[in-house]
Design a protein around this motif. Structure first.
Motif, PDB file in Angstrom:
ATOM      1  N   ARG A 158       0.644 -13.965  10.292  1.00  0.00           N
ATOM      2  CA  ARG A 158       0.368 -15.361  10.638  1.00  0.00           C
ATOM      3  C   ARG A 158       1.540 -15.963  11.393  1.00  0.00           C
ATOM      4  NH1 ARG A 158      -3.405 -17.003  12.317  1.00  0.00           N
ATOM      5  NH2 ARG A 158      -4.757 -16.678  10.529  1.00  0.00           N
ATOM      6  N   GLY A 159       2.734 -15.586  11.016  1.00  0.00           N
ATOM      7  CA  GLY A 159       3.898 -16.067  11.741  1.00  0.00           C
ATOM      8  C   GLY A 159       3.928 -15.596  13.184  1.00  0.00           C
ATOM      9  N   ILE A 160       3.463 -14.378  13.418  1.00  0.00           N
ATOM     10  CA  ILE A 160       3.419 -13.831  14.777  1.00  0.00           C
ATOM     11  C   ILE A 160       2.292 -14.457  15.590  1.00  0.00           C
ATOM     12  CG2 ILE A 160       2.985 -11.734  16.128  1.00  0.00           C
ATOM     13  CD1 ILE A 160       4.266 -10.154  13.775  1.00  0.00           C
ATOM     14  N   ILE A 168      -5.222  -5.796   7.547  1.00  0.00           N
ATOM     15  CA  ILE A 168      -3.928  -5.339   7.063  1.00  0.00           C
ATOM     16  C   ILE A 168      -3.801  -5.540   5.547  1.00  0.00           C
ATOM     17  CG2 ILE A 168      -2.745  -5.734   9.260  1.00  0.00           C
ATOM     18  CD1 ILE A 168      -1.822  -8.453   8.204  1.00  0.00           C
ATOM     19  N   TRP A 169      -2.769  -4.915   4.965  1.00  0.00           N
ATOM     20  CA  TRP A 169      -2.467  -5.111   3.552  1.00  0.00           C
ATOM     21  C   TRP A 169      -2.083  -6.573   3.286  1.00  0.00           C
ATOM     22  CZ3 TRP A 169      -3.690  -1.347   0.317  1.00  0.00           C
ATOM     23  CH2 TRP A 169      -3.626  -0.009   0.728  1.00  0.00           C
ATOM     24  N   PRO A 170      -2.392  -7.092   2.087  1.00  0.00           N
ATOM     25  CA  PRO A 170      -2.076  -8.496   1.787  1.00  0.00           C
ATOM     26  C   PRO A 170      -0.597  -8.855   1.956  1.00  0.00           C
ATOM     27  CG  PRO A 170      -3.544  -7.602   0.113  1.00  0.00           C
ATOM     28  CD  PRO A 170      -3.145  -6.447   0.995  1.00  0.00           C
ATOM     29  N   ARG A 171       0.283  -7.900   1.676  1.00  0.00           N
ATOM     30  CA  ARG A 171       1.714  -8.222   1.724  1.00  0.00           C
ATOM     31  C   ARG A 171       2.213  -8.537   3.129  1.00  0.00           C
ATOM     32  NH1 ARG A 171       1.195  -2.749   0.682  1.00  0.00           N
ATOM     33  NH2 ARG A 171       2.246  -1.278   2.069  1.00  0.00           N
ATOM     34  N   PHE A 172       1.397  -8.229   4.144  1.00  0.00           N
ATOM     35  CA  PHE A 172       1.818  -8.480   5.520  1.00  0.00           C
ATOM     36  C   PHE A 172       1.123  -9.691   6.155  1.00  0.00           C
ATOM     37  CE2 PHE A 172       2.392  -3.770   5.141  1.00  0.00           C
ATOM     38  CZ  PHE A 172       3.778  -3.780   5.199  1.00  0.00           C
ATOM     39  N   VAL A 173       0.275 -10.376   5.404  1.00  0.00           N
ATOM     40  CA  VAL A 173      -0.494 -11.486   5.989  1.00  0.00           C
ATOM     41  C   VAL A 173       0.428 -12.598   6.484  1.00  0.00           C
ATOM     42  CG1 VAL A 173      -2.118 -13.354   5.465  1.00  0.00           C
ATOM     43  CG2 VAL A 173      -2.634 -11.019   4.740  1.00  0.00           C
ATOM     44  N   ALA A 174       1.401 -12.989   5.684  1.00  0.00           N
ATOM     45  CA  ALA A 174       2.292 -14.084   6.096  1.00  0.00           C
ATOM     46  C   ALA A 174       3.051 -13.719   7.372  1.00  0.00           C
ATOM     47  CB  ALA A 174       3.255 -14.426   4.972  1.00  0.00           C
ATOM     48  N   GLN A 175       3.507 -12.476   7.460  1.00  0.00           N
ATOM     49  CA  GLN A 175       4.197 -12.031   8.667  1.00  0.00           C
ATOM     50  C   GLN A 175       3.275 -12.115   9.887  1.00  0.00           C
ATOM     51  OE1 GLN A 175       5.219  -7.876   8.827  1.00  0.00           O
ATOM     52  NE2 GLN A 175       5.986  -8.034  10.931  1.00  0.00           N
TER      53      GLN A 175
END
Length: 252
Positions: free
Chosen positions: A54-56, A45-52
């Motif tokens: 990881r949360g899931i 995925i794009w870097p901007r969605f990594v934190a999301q």
């Protein structure tokens, strides 16, 4: 075919690098990666969605989180790519897919590849792994594909990957053969990832057969082989579930 589908599922980096990807798409992708027949190896995925993501998925999940840096142009400065990489790892990325500076390489600047890969590898401390995207469809010349493979491997890449999926020619069996032979010649535990254009279980089987012919029947595992694809999962699930395959999306 069933066995190939099962194996391909375990080797799949389920990918959404579409320009209109959003938070809802990431939530869907994380769910799709966990199938009744097992999980994919990773999502990409794009870097901007990594934190999301990881949360899931939570820490230590069976589905790894891969993201892309210097993507898709390969034109960023090393310092910018290092900043991208460090942030992605801090956000929870398990795997970094780095586009080499392939335009500089085509222009004769081999050191640009070595400098970029070695710098990014230095911040990808274990267990984070580094996949390097060669953009073989733009390199075109078999000798350039081999040289780029050798340079990336020598500089510390954990995987060499064919393509971004963003150019007109992406993964091909011809490029795969060159790259797999480079891995064999290196003697190093380096993996291979064809990306872009692998859409059916039949396609996947061709790449697995090629890998087996060069590196041995048991070589391709999630630690050494990945498919970068968005549409392949639908065909895998149709084979495993004995249903008609849905139409694969046109991209990646």
């Amino acid at each position: 075919m069933h066995d190939t589908a099962k194996r391909a599922l375990s080797l799949l980096d389920l990918t959404d690098l579409t320009d209109d990807c959003d938070a809802a798409a990431i939530e869907k992708l994380c769910a799709q990666a966990q199938t009744p027949f097992g999980t994919t190896a990773a999502i990409c995925i794009w870097p901007r969605f990594v934190a999301q993501a990881r949360g899931i998925l939570g820490p230590g999940h069976a589905v790894k989180i891969a993201t892309v840096v210097n993507f898709p142009s390969g034109d960023l400065a090393v310092a910018n790519v290092l900043a991208e990489t460090k942030q992605a790892i801090a956000d929870g990325a398990d795997e970094i897919d780095l586009v080499i500076p392939y335009r500089d390489f085509i222009a004769g600047h081999e050191g640009a590849v070595t400098d970029m890969v070695s710098a990014v590898k230095a911040v990808c401390t274990p267990p984070v792994i580094l996949k390097t995207i060669l953009e073989t469809g733009e390199l075109k010349d078999p000798a350039l594909i081999r040289e780029a493979s050798d340079l990336a491997i020598t500089a510390g890449a954990d995987f060499i990957k064919t393509s971004t999926g963003k150019v007109s020619v992406n993964a091909t069996l011809q490029a795969a053969e060159i790259m797999l032979n480079a891995i064999k010649a290196s003697g190093k535990p380096v993996g291979f990832k064809p990306a872009g254009g692998v859409r059916t279980v039949t396609d996947a089987g061709e790449y697995l057969a090629l890998a087996a012919s060069i590196l041995g029947e048991g070589w391709a595992t999630p630690k050494t082989f990945r498919f970068g694809a968005s549409g392949l999962l639908g065909d895998i699930l149709s084979v495993l579930g004995g249903q008609a395959a849905p139409a694969a999306p046109a991209s990646y």
